[in-house]
Design an enzyme around this catalytic site. Structure first.
Site, PDB file in Angstrom:
ATOM      1  N   HIS A 167       0.794  -1.225   0.000  1.00 40.40           N
ATOM      2  CA  HIS A 167       0.000   0.000   0.000  1.00 40.40           C
ATOM      3  C   HIS A 167       0.827   1.276   0.000  1.00 40.40           C
ATOM      4  CE1 HIS A 167       0.975  -0.127   4.295  1.00 40.40           C
ATOM      5  NE2 HIS A 167       0.644   1.137   4.346  1.00 40.40           N
ATOM      6  N   ARG A 168       2.128   1.183   0.258  1.00 34.31           N
ATOM      7  CA  ARG A 168       2.913   2.414   0.354  1.00 34.31           C
ATOM      8  C   ARG A 168       3.105   3.054  -1.014  1.00 34.31           C
ATOM      9  NH1 ARG A 168       4.752   3.492   5.294  1.00 34.31           N
ATOM     10  NH2 ARG A 168       4.614   1.781   6.813  1.00 34.31           N
TER      11      ARG A 168
END
Length: 353
Positions: free
Chosen positions: A188-189
């Site tokens: 998700h980063r």
């Protein structure tokens, strides 16, 4: 996951009244309401309903909406958790109103100030009156930054408290729809999902082992949007939506390996003894690499392939559980707070990191 065990521990103490404030920073149903249900947290006393926005917008909304709550409730202590925008914003509000602050999960440092979470950690720790650290490196970081040692309390990891309590329920969950042996993936980063070439290289590398190892990928909404925008092929991956905590824990406990860029999953996999390959150049949880099962891969896809090959061959890294990660961190926090607290205690909560 961090607040639930502390709420429970303080509920058992005399002369402590808690007010739960949900900032609403996370607003997906699987990332908020279901977590409250599974963790046994009562409906919040106050919901600020902040929602999404830029970092500045979120912080500003939390500050403007939380300040009236603090002025009305007049708490003796406000607890904040983790390193999200809500954590820092609530700490700033309380500091200016001279309300004592307790920071749960204090002292973690990646030493990478390009990460918004790092800024939130540093500011919150400088303002907090009670700093509850999960491990010795947290103590060291805080002392290095000039924090008075009397404020620092090493209590262990509250995330592990929740894991220990809910692991039996997770092991009752069926995972029959997934491959018998699989890698569990979370991404998700922004550094991993917002660049089309980076995301494509990661997924192509993971797909490369899908013939020998199934790949289960609960996809964060941000990541799913990028996969669609970039036209990346995911036929060989078992994609799911975001999962409630217990169901995700069931998958994590049975995984052959976890591939992630999440901080909390590095901790959980270390406790579970599951190999963890972290797609980051640094970690604010170095104890998971020093003692646990975590290996930092960065953006080195050759290293990722090599470590996956070792795992497939039965040569995965083995680790140990760090000290005080025993399911009782929240009790230690309560032991520190109750002698200091008057009969009113406010807990401010953002449901996820």
């Amino acid at each position: 996951m961090k607040a639930a065990p502390v709420l429970s521990a303080l509920r058992l103490r005399q002369n402590v009244t808690q007010t739960l404030v949900h900032t609403g920073q996370h607003y997906d149903k699987n990332m908020s309401e279901v977590f409250f249900e599974q963790l046994g947290i009562a409906a919040p006393d106050v919901n600020l309903e902040v929602g999404s926005g830029t970092h500045a917008q979120q912080a500003a909304e939390v500050m403007s909406r939380f300040e009236p709550v603090v002025l009305e409730k007049k708490p003796d202590l406000v607890l904040v958790y983790g390193d999200v925008n809500s954590t820092m914003a609530a700490a700033v509000v309380c500091s200016k109103l001279l309300i004592p602050i307790g920071h749960v999960e204090a002292g973690l440092r990646s030493f990478d100030r390009t990460m918004p979470e790092e800024i939130n950690r540093i500011i919150t720790d400088q303002l907090a009156d009670l700093l509850f650290t999960p491990s010795a490196d947290g103590d060291d970081n805080l002392r290095r930054e000039g924090i008075n040692a009397v404020k620092i309390h090493r209590v262990g990891n509250v995330m592990i408290d929740t894991l220990v309590r809910l692991l039996p329920a997770a092991m009752e969950c069926k995972v029959d729809e997934f491959p018998r042996r699989y890698a569990l993936v979370t991404l998700h980063r922004p550094s991993n999902v917002d660049d089309s070439q980076v995301l494509r290289r990661i997924l192509e590398c993971i797909i490369g082992v899908s013939g020998e190892l199934g790949v289960v990928f609960p996809v964060h909404p941000r990541t799913r949007q990028r996969i669609r925008e970039f036209g990346i092929e995911t036929t060989h991956l078992h994609l799911t939506g975001p999962m409630p905590y217990i169901e995700f824990l069931a998958l994590q406990a049975r995984a052959a390996v976890v591939i992630t860029d999440s901080g909390g999953i590095q901790e959980e996999s270390t406790y579970l003894g599951v190999p963890c390959l972290t797609l980051r150049h640094n970690t604010e949880r170095p104890i998971t690499e020093e003692l646990g099962t975590n290996i930092l891969i960065g953006d080195d896809m050759a290293r990722l392939r090599s470590e996956l090959s070792k795992i497939l061959a039965g040569n995965a890294k083995r680790g140990t559980i760090p000290p005080l990660w025993d399911g009782r961190a929240s009790d230690r926090i309560a032991d520190v707070i109750v002698p200091r607290a008057s009969p009113t205690l406010t807990t401010t909560l953002s449901t996820l990191e």
